[in-house]
Design a protein around this motif. Structure first.
Motif, mmCIF file in Angstrom:
data_model
loop_
_atom_site.group_PDB
_atom_site.id
_atom_site.type_symbol
_atom_site.label_atom_id
_atom_site.label_comp_id
_atom_site.label_asym_id
_atom_site.label_seq_id
_atom_site.Cartn_x
_atom_site.Cartn_y
_atom_site.Cartn_z
ATOM 1 N N ASP A 90 34.973 14.004 -52.243
ATOM 2 C CA ASP A 90 35.290 15.822 -52.908
ATOM 3 C C ASP A 90 36.274 16.092 -52.084
ATOM 4 O O ASP A 90 36.685 16.688 -52.037
ATOM 5 N N THR A 91 35.957 15.726 -50.760
ATOM 6 C CA THR A 91 36.668 16.471 -49.615
ATOM 7 C C THR A 91 38.862 16.192 -50.013
ATOM 8 O O THR A 91 39.617 17.051 -50.256
ATOM 9 N N GLY A 92 39.000 15.024 -50.109
ATOM 10 C CA GLY A 92 40.043 14.560 -50.869
ATOM 11 C C GLY A 92 40.384 15.441 -52.240
ATOM 12 O O GLY A 92 41.841 15.724 -52.116
ATOM 13 N N ALA A 93 39.785 16.157 -53.015
ATOM 14 C CA ALA A 93 39.644 16.223 -54.194
ATOM 15 C C ALA A 93 40.679 17.670 -54.251
ATOM 16 O O ALA A 93 41.279 17.881 -55.013
ATOM 17 N N VAL A 94 39.297 18.389 -53.386
ATOM 18 C CA VAL A 94 40.154 19.462 -52.859
ATOM 19 C C VAL A 94 40.582 19.544 -52.277
ATOM 20 O O VAL A 94 42.139 20.205 -52.151
ATOM 21 N N LEU A 95 41.045 19.047 -51.415
ATOM 22 C CA LEU A 95 42.839 19.273 -50.483
ATOM 23 C C LEU A 95 43.263 18.230 -50.939
ATOM 24 O O LEU A 95 44.498 19.506 -49.703
ATOM 25 N N ALA A 96 43.385 17.732 -52.098
ATOM 26 C CA ALA A 96 44.945 17.590 -52.248
ATOM 27 C C ALA A 96 45.941 19.434 -53.299
ATOM 28 O O ALA A 96 46.249 18.776 -53.323
ATOM 29 N N VAL A 97 44.815 20.263 -53.953
ATOM 30 C CA VAL A 97 45.065 20.820 -53.881
ATOM 31 C C VAL A 97 45.672 21.563 -52.956
ATOM 32 O O VAL A 97 46.382 22.724 -53.141
ATOM 33 N N VAL A 98 44.358 21.768 -51.988
ATOM 34 C CA VAL A 98 45.040 22.918 -51.000
ATOM 35 C C VAL A 98 46.544 22.241 -50.771
ATOM 36 O O VAL A 98 47.449 23.076 -50.435
ATOM 37 N N THR A 99 46.781 21.270 -50.664
ATOM 38 C CA THR A 99 47.799 20.694 -49.774
ATOM 39 C C THR A 99 49.064 21.742 -50.758
ATOM 40 O O THR A 99 50.316 22.268 -50.767
ATOM 41 N N ARG A 100 49.148 21.275 -52.284
ATOM 42 C CA ARG A 100 49.935 21.713 -52.642
ATOM 43 C C ARG A 100 50.646 23.133 -52.900
ATOM 44 O O ARG A 100 51.434 23.908 -53.039
#
Length: 135
Positions: A90-100
């Motif tokens: 979950d963290t990876g999925a959300v933070l991938a979008v936050v990164t962009r």
């Protein structure tokens, strides 16, 4: 990006079956990040997030204890009752979008503010400087 667009991207990144599951992940991860991130980086990140996501991030009072990346995952898993593996996903999925949304400059500033281990959660390499050689 609107909040609906953010949810769709998180849903895609996390391969979630529903928007509701993606929204749950977004709120849990951003709440946890809001407990860890302080200073100007917190403010600047809130400015680039959709309003609903920014409110989730900033509604949290920062903890006095700063967790490592792995500590962040374990703490969030304990709070949500999920497994560490699911929480890491979950963290990876959300933070991938936050990164962009944050972009490279803000992301670098955020990672400098947080303890070790967060770069991997944001999908970045964790680069460390070698310790100086003993004389």
């Amino acid at each position: 990006m609107t909040f609906d667009q953010m949810l769709e991207r998180v849903r895609y990144e996390g391969a979630y079956p529903t928007r509701e599951r993606a929204a749950e992940a977004v709120h849990q991860v951003l709440s946890a990040l809001g407990r860890q991130l302080t200073g100007d980086e917190r403010v600047y990140l809130a400015q680039v997030l959709p309003v609903e996501a920014a409110l989730t991030l900033t509604a949290q009072i920062p903890d006095t204890e700063h967790l490592t990346g792995w500590g962040f995952v374990k703490d969030l898993a304990a709070r949500t009752g999920a497994t560490p593996a699911t929480t890491r996903w979950d963290t990876g999925a959300v933070l991938a979008v936050v990164t962009r949304l944050a972009g490279p400059d803000l992301l670098a500033r955020i990672l400098r503010r947080l303890p070790g281990g967060y770069a991997l959660l944001f999908g970045q390499a964790e680069l460390r400087r070698p310790a100086p050689a003993a004389a």
